[in-house]
Design an enzyme around this catalytic site. Structure first.
Site, short mmCIF file in Angstrom:
data_model
loop_
_atom_site.label_atom_id
_atom_site.label_comp_id
_atom_site.label_asym_id
_atom_site.label_seq_id
_atom_site.Cartn_x
_atom_site.Cartn_y
_atom_site.Cartn_z
N GLY A 1 5.03 21.98 22.92
CA GLY A 1 5.67 23.10 23.62
C GLY A 1 6.95 23.54 22.92
CB THR B 1 -5.20 17.10 12.49
OG1 THR B 1 -6.36 16.54 13.10
CG2 THR B 1 -5.63 17.73 11.20
CB ILE B 2 -4.57 11.37 13.65
CG1 ILE B 2 -4.85 9.96 13.16
CG2 ILE B 2 -4.96 11.56 15.10
CD1 ILE B 2 -3.93 8.92 13.74
CG ASP B 3 -7.96 14.12 16.71
OD1 ASP B 3 -7.56 12.94 16.69
OD2 ASP B 3 -7.83 14.86 17.71
CB ILE C 1 -4.81 4.05 15.79
CG1 ILE C 1 -5.82 2.94 16.04
CG2 ILE C 1 -5.20 4.90 14.59
CD1 ILE C 1 -7.24 3.41 16.30
#
Ligand SMILES: Nc1ncnc2c1ncn2[C@@H]1O[C@H](COP(=O)(O)OP(=O)(O)OP(=O)(O)O)[C@@H](O)[C@H]1O
Ligand SMILES: O=P(O)(O)OC[C@H]1O[C@](O)(CO)[C@@H](O)[C@@H]1O
Ligand SMILES: [Mg+2]
Length: 522
Positions: free
Chosen positions: A210, A263-265, A422
Site C-alpha cells: 500500500g 517475486t519469490i513466486d 523460506i
C-alpha cells in the site's frame, strides 16, 4: 500509428550540469550510436488501451523490437558524457567494453525456418556514452511488497556498482517501501554501509504494501533532486513504478526510473526466472524433508507442506521435482477434487496402502475454489489490494483427517507451513550472482538514459523490458507442458484432468510460461 518523435512536451533537464552537448548530426565529429536512436526514424509509438505509449520498432522478416523509453524521448538536447567504465582498471580486461546499441534479445529462441523473427527486447549492458555526470548523480533505492531472498544483495550491488563502475557516491535508501518517499526516513547508502548485507535475509530498507501516492512520491523525488530511482519489487511494485515513470515524464524531469523484478513466486512474465526463486526451492527442501521424516516414522503418516505461490505453482512444482519424496503436488493452475474416483482421497488411501506414508505439497493458491465452497468468508484484501487467501494447508489437512475418520482408518497427519522461514533466509550463491547481474544491468541502463523499464534475463541474456510487458499478465505453470507431465510421472499422482480437456487446451505463446530457468527449456 504515429511516427515516433523524441521531442514531445518537456521542461529541460533541471538537474545535470552539461559537459558535452547532445549529439548534433551536422556538427558532432563522432556521433554516438545511442544518440542516433533518438532520431525520429527508428520506431513507432503505439497507444495502449491504458493510453500509455509503447515504442515498437518493426524490422524485416517479422522482427519486432519492444523498446523501452529513453530520457531524450521527452527531454531534447540532453548532454552526454563518455562512459567512465572505459577508464576503470578492473574492466580493462574486457575486449568489448560496451554492448552494441543495436543488440537486441529474442524472446522466442525456438523457431522454424519460415517463422517470423518475433519479439525482441533491448539488450542490457554498458553503453559508450552516458546521460549522467557521475559527480552529479543522486540515486535512490526502494524495496516494496513481500520479502524475498536476495533483496539485500540487489541493494548492495546497486550501491557498489554505482560507486565502483561509475563513481556515483550519493545513493539514498528509502525506508519502508513506497510510503517511505513521503512518510519515513532515508539512509545514505555507501559501499561500507552495505558491505555484508547480502549475508542477511530481509531488506535493510524495510518494505511495505500500500501507500503508493504517486504525486507525493514524485514530489519527494523532485524535491530531493534524485536522478535515478531503483525500485525493487513484484508485479504490484512494477505497476507502481510505471505510474511513477509516467508522472516523471509528464513533469519533464531528468529522472531514470528502473524496476528490478522481485517475486519469490516466479510469477513475472518474460524473464527467465526471478531472484530468490532458487533459494526458495532449496529452502523448501528442508520443510519437505522434515515432513517426509515425520510421515515415514508413523503408521499411515501423512505430511502436508504448504509452499508459496498465490497464483503460480512454480515453487511447489520445482520443490517437488527436486525432492523426489513428494507423492502429490497441488498448484493453483491444476484444479483438483477430493471425493470419488480419481480424486485426492482415493489417491491418498492407495498410497498409504502401498507405501505406509505419503507427502503432499500444496501451493498457497491451490484449491481456492474448493475452499470457497466449503468455508463462507468475506473477501479480504491486503493494503495493496491483493486478495487475502484462506489457509489451504490447514483446510486440506482438516478435510483429510475428517475423510479418514469416516473411513475408520487411522492416519497421522502433520502440517508444516514454512512460508516465512523460506522468505527470510539470505539468498544462496547462485541467486547472489544473479542479483549482481540484475543490479549491474539496471545501473548501465539508467546511466545510458533508459527509463521506464524493468531488467531481467530473457533466454539467458539480460534485457530491458517495458513495464507493460511484465505487468499485463502473470507467469503461470502451463499444465499441458512437459514439465508438469514430468512432475506427474515422478509423483504418480492423478492429473485430475479429463484427457479430452487437456487435448483441447490452447498452446501458450509465452516461451517461458512453464519454465523458470532458461537452461532447462526444451
Ligand atoms: N496498480 C498499482 N498502481 C500503483 N501502485 C501499485 C499498484 N499495485 C500495487 N502498487 C503498490 O506497489 C507496492 C507493492 O505491491 P504489492 O503489495 O502488491 O507487492 P508486489 O510488489 O506485488 O510484491 P509481492 O510479490 O510480494 O506481492 C505497494 O506499495 C502498492 O501500493
Ligand atoms: O504476509 P505478506 O507479507 O503479506 O505476504 C504473503 C504473500 O507474499 C508472498 O510470499 C509473495 O511475496 C506470497 O506468496 C504470499 O501470499
Ligand atoms: Mg504481487
Amino acid at each position: 500509428m504515429d511516427t515516433y518523435s523524441n521531442s514531445t512536451t518537456t521542461s529541460a533537464s533541471r538537474l545535470a550540469t552539461p559537459k558535452v552537448r547532445c549529439f548534433d548530426p551536422d556538427t558532432s565529429p563522432s556521433p554516438t550510436a545511442d544518440h542516433r536512436r533518438c532520431s525520429s526514424d527508428n520506431g513507432h509509438v503505439h497507444s495502449s488501451p491504458t493510453g500509455l505509449d509503447r515504442k515498437i520498432v518493426e524490422g524485416p522478416a517479422g522482427y519486432v523490437l519492444e523498446d523501452v523509453p529513453h530520457l531524450c524521448d521527452y527531454i531534447p538536447q540532453l548532454p552526454i558524457y563518455p562512459n567512465p567504465l572505459q577508464d576503470n582498471p578492473s574492466y580493462s580486461v574486457v575486449k568489448q567494453y560496451f554492448v552494441n546499441m543495436d543488440d537486441t534479445v529474442a524472446q522466442k529462441i525456438v523457431i522454424q525456418k519460415d517463422s517470423p523473427r518475433g519479439t525482441h527486447f533491448r539488450r542490457a549492458g554498458p553503453r559508450q556514452k552516458v546521460y549522467f555526470d557521475a559527480d552529479d548523480v543522486h540515486a535512490c533505492i526502494v524495496t516494496c511488497g513481500g520479502l524475498c531472498p536476495g533483496l539485500n544483495t540487489v541493494i548492495r550491488e546497486i550501491v557498489c556498482g554505482l560507486h565502483h563502475m561509475y563513481g556515483v557516491s550519493r545513493v539514498l535508501g528509502i525506508e519502508g517501501g513506497y510510503r517511505g518517499f513521503y512518510a519515513r526516513n532515508t539512509i545514505m547508502l555507501t559501499p561500507k554501509v552495505v558491505n555484508d548485507i547480502h549475508k542477511r535475509g530481509g531488506t535493510i530498507l524495510g518494505t511495505s504494501r500500500g501507500g503508493h501516492i504517486t504525486s507525493k512520491i514524485v514530489d519527494s523525488i523532485e524535491d530531493r533532486g534524485i536522478h535515478q530511482v531503483y525500485i525493487i519489487g513484484g508485479d504490484g511494485t512494477q505497476k507502481g513504478a510505471s505510474v511513477i515513470f509516467e508522472e516523471i515524464k509528464k513533469r519533464g524531469l531528468k529522472v531514470a526510473v528502473v524496476g528490478i523484478p522481485k517475486t519469490i513466486d516466479n510469477d513475472i512474465l518474460v524473464i527467465d526466472k526471478s531472484f530468490g526463486f532458487d533459494t526458495a526451492v532449496e529452502e523448501a527442501q528442508r520443510a519437505i524433508n522434515a515432513s517426509h521424516v515425520e510421515a515415514e516414522s508413523h503408521e499411515n503418516g501423512v505430511g502436508v507442506v504448504k509452499l508459496m505461490g498465490r497464483y503460480s505453482g512454480f515453487i511447489a512444482m520445482h520443490a517437488t521435482l527436486a525432492s523426489r519424496d513428494v507423492d502429490c503436488c497441488l498448484i493453483p493452475e491444476s484444479p483438483f477434487y477430493l471425493e470419488g474416483p480419481g480424486g485426492l482421497f482415493e489417491y491418498i488411501e492407495k498410497r498409504l496402502k502401498e507405501n505406509g506414508h505419503m507427502v503432499i505439497v500444496i501451493a498457497e493458491g491451490a484449491g481456492q475454489e474448493l475452499l470457497k465452497e466449503s468455508i463462507r468468508t468475506m473477501d479480504q484484501a491486503d493494503a495493496s489490494g491483493n486478495k487475502l487467501l484462506q489457509d489451504v494447508g490447514l483446510w486440506i489437512s482438516q478435510r483429510i483427517k475428517e475423510h479418514f475418520k469416516t473411513r475408520r482408518m487411522t492416519i497421522n497427519l502433520k502440517y508444516i507451513d514454512p512460508t516465512y522461514m523460506i522468505r527470510a533466509v539470505p539468498s544462496n550463491a547462485s541467486d547472489n550472482v544473479y542479483c549482481t547481474l540484475l543490479a549491474h544491468s539496471a545501473i548501465h541502463g539508467a546511466m545510458a538514459g533508459y527509463t521506464g523499464f524493468t531488467v531481467g534475463p530473457v533466454n539467458g541474456r539480460h534485457a530491458y523490458i517495458p513495464f507493460y510487458r511484465i505487468t499485463e499478465n502473470q507467469n503461470k505453470v502451463v499444465i499441458t507442458d512437459r514439465m508438469w507431465a514430468r512432475l506427474l510421472s515422478s509423483t504418480n499422482q492423478p492429473s485430475f484432468l479429463d484427457p479430452k480437456q487437456s487435448a483441447e487446451e490452447p498452446e501458450h505463446d509465452e516461451v517461458h510460461a512453464a519454465e523458470p530457468t532458461g537452461d532447462i527449456i526444451e
